[in-house]
Design a protein around this motif. Sequence first.
Motif, mmCIF file in Angstrom:
data_model
loop_
_atom_site.group_PDB
_atom_site.id
_atom_site.type_symbol
_atom_site.label_atom_id
_atom_site.label_comp_id
_atom_site.label_asym_id
_atom_site.label_seq_id
_atom_site.Cartn_x
_atom_site.Cartn_y
_atom_site.Cartn_z
ATOM 1 N N ARG A 33 -1.018 0.481 10.046
ATOM 2 C CA ARG A 33 -0.246 0.964 11.202
ATOM 3 C C ARG A 33 -0.771 2.296 11.726
ATOM 4 O O ARG A 33 -0.661 2.586 12.911
ATOM 5 N N TYR A 154 15.630 -3.886 -0.198
ATOM 6 C CA TYR A 154 14.340 -4.488 -0.558
ATOM 7 C C TYR A 154 14.509 -5.977 -0.878
ATOM 8 O O TYR A 154 13.804 -6.830 -0.342
ATOM 9 N N THR A 189 2.593 1.794 -7.580
ATOM 10 C CA THR A 189 2.113 2.212 -6.246
ATOM 11 C C THR A 189 3.104 3.212 -5.648
ATOM 12 O O THR A 189 4.152 3.491 -6.233
HETATM 13 N N1 LIG Z 1 4.313 -2.493 -6.239
HETATM 14 C C1 LIG Z 1 4.952 -3.517 -6.811
HETATM 15 O O1 LIG Z 1 5.414 -3.461 -7.975
HETATM 16 C C2 LIG Z 1 5.127 -4.801 -6.049
HETATM 17 C C3 LIG Z 1 5.618 -5.918 -6.762
HETATM 18 C C4 LIG Z 1 5.789 -7.102 -6.065
HETATM 19 C C5 LIG Z 1 5.473 -7.177 -4.711
HETATM 20 N N2 LIG Z 1 5.017 -6.066 -4.066
HETATM 21 C C6 LIG Z 1 4.694 -6.179 -2.640
HETATM 22 O O2 LIG Z 1 3.342 -5.812 -2.453
HETATM 23 C C7 LIG Z 1 3.155 -5.374 -1.105
HETATM 24 C C8 LIG Z 1 2.356 -4.081 -1.100
HETATM 25 O O3 LIG Z 1 3.129 -3.090 -1.753
HETATM 26 P P1 LIG Z 1 2.516 -1.820 -2.497
HETATM 27 O O4 LIG Z 1 3.184 -1.746 -3.805
HETATM 28 O O5 LIG Z 1 1.029 -1.831 -2.410
HETATM 29 O O6 LIG Z 1 3.131 -0.647 -1.594
HETATM 30 P P2 LIG Z 1 2.490 0.615 -0.863
HETATM 31 O O7 LIG Z 1 1.439 1.238 -1.699
HETATM 32 O O8 LIG Z 1 3.659 1.415 -0.434
HETATM 33 O O9 LIG Z 1 1.770 -0.035 0.415
HETATM 34 C C9 LIG Z 1 2.517 -0.609 1.441
HETATM 35 C C10 LIG Z 1 1.623 -0.852 2.629
HETATM 36 O O10 LIG Z 1 2.429 -1.371 3.686
HETATM 37 C C11 LIG Z 1 2.186 -0.572 4.846
HETATM 38 N N3 LIG Z 1 3.289 -0.544 5.791
HETATM 39 C C12 LIG Z 1 4.507 0.049 5.677
HETATM 40 N N4 LIG Z 1 5.181 -0.059 6.817
HETATM 41 C C13 LIG Z 1 4.384 -0.743 7.677
HETATM 42 C C14 LIG Z 1 4.524 -1.137 9.027
HETATM 43 N N5 LIG Z 1 5.596 -0.833 9.766
HETATM 44 N N6 LIG Z 1 3.505 -1.820 9.588
HETATM 45 C C15 LIG Z 1 2.385 -2.118 8.888
HETATM 46 N N7 LIG Z 1 2.187 -1.726 7.627
HETATM 47 C C16 LIG Z 1 3.183 -1.044 7.038
HETATM 48 C C17 LIG Z 1 1.897 0.811 4.305
HETATM 49 O O11 LIG Z 1 1.276 1.618 5.304
HETATM 50 P P3 LIG Z 1 1.471 3.224 5.325
HETATM 51 O O12 LIG Z 1 0.500 3.804 4.341
HETATM 52 O O13 LIG Z 1 1.158 3.575 6.732
HETATM 53 O O14 LIG Z 1 2.903 3.510 4.943
HETATM 54 C C18 LIG Z 1 0.973 0.428 3.164
HETATM 55 O O15 LIG Z 1 -0.321 0.147 3.638
HETATM 56 C C19 LIG Z 1 4.566 -5.262 -0.514
HETATM 57 O O16 LIG Z 1 4.820 -6.395 0.280
HETATM 58 C C20 LIG Z 1 5.469 -5.266 -1.733
HETATM 59 O O17 LIG Z 1 6.749 -5.772 -1.440
HETATM 60 C C21 LIG Z 1 4.827 -4.893 -4.695
#
Ligand SMILES: NC(=O)c1ccc[n+]([C@@H]2O[C@H](COP(=O)([O-])OP(=O)(O)OC[C@H]3O[C@@H](n4cnc5c(N)ncnc54)[C@H](OP(=O)(O)O)[C@@H]3O)[C@@H](O)[C@H]2O)c1
Length: 231
Positions: A33, A154, A189
């Motif tokens: 974004r 969430y 993360t």
């Molecule tokens: N971490 C876990 O334990 C876990 C477990 C299961 C599933 N997940 C899923 O894995 C995915 C990635 O999560 P993560 O843990 O890597 O989190 P993260 O490090 O917070 O990364 C999230 C990403 O989403 C982007 N994002 C947020 N708002 C957005 C918007 N309005 N438009 C486009 N992009 C946007 C963020 O961009 P910015 O840097 O600009 O904010 C970042 O690139 C998510 O769908 C999460 O639900 C995570």
Amino acid sequence: MKKGLVTGANKGIGFEIAKQLMEKDFHVLLGARDINRGKAAADELGENVTFIQLDLSSADSIYQAVQEVKKEHSDLSLLINNAGIGGNMEHGPMETDILDLREAFEVNFFGTFELTRGILLLIKENEGTILNVTMEMASLAILSQGILPNSFTYNTSKTANNAMLVGFAHELKDTQAQIFAVTPEPTSTDLNDHYPLGKTPAEGAKIIVDYATDGKWHHGQMLMKDGFMPW
Ligand SMILES: NC(=O)c1ccc[n+]([C@@H]2O[C@H](COP(=O)([O-])OP(=O)(O)OC[C@H]3O[C@@H](n4cnc5c(N)ncnc54)[C@H](OP(=O)(O)O)[C@@H]3O)[C@@H](O)[C@H]2O)c1
């Protein structure tokens, strides 16, 4: 060379998904974004990567990104809906701020829906794959056991994302294109303030990339590393 779009790929699991897809000879469209954060991430990955500005809370940004993909990357065969936000993960339904809830639905559901709908025909034509990044707390079967955190914003927004997937899966029935969901499993993360017991982003991303590129038919499924996850 195959082409794949990863949303939210400037950091965390998404960045590692992009990196690992490139190691498997994909040209990656790196969605982010923020222009500066997105370009910096793309620069770090080097060649065979194209930055695409994509803010899932902005209808205009989604529209522009879809037009760009259709015009410049009509050979796209993989969409990984990775971008997501957690909102206030400490709050159950009674404490939840409605704005927090709406913001999460905007990204995790509405924006992801608009993007997926915009690109679906391309993926269908190219007999490709759409992979939604899901999580254990989005499974009603698991969540209803009452063991995992009651993070209302969430959990509900990601459960809605799962329901969306089922709808698109019906849409793609009898085609050679597939849509399915995979959890990276708990990963440290920014989203969870670097939960100490989680996998590294590279480990979480590997689960996603392995399923995205294994050449198998996973249509309509929700998967974890070792197999099926219940809805
Ligand atoms: N971490 C876990 O334990 C876990 C477990 C299961 C599933 N997940 C899923 O894995 C995915 C990635 O999560 P993560 O843990 O890597 O989190 P993260 O490090 O917070 O990364 C999230 C990403 O989403 C982007 N994002 C947020 N708002 C957005 C918007 N309005 N438009 C486009 N992009 C946007 C963020 O961009 P910015 O840097 O600009 O904010 C970042 O690139 C998510 O769908 C999460 O639900 C995570």
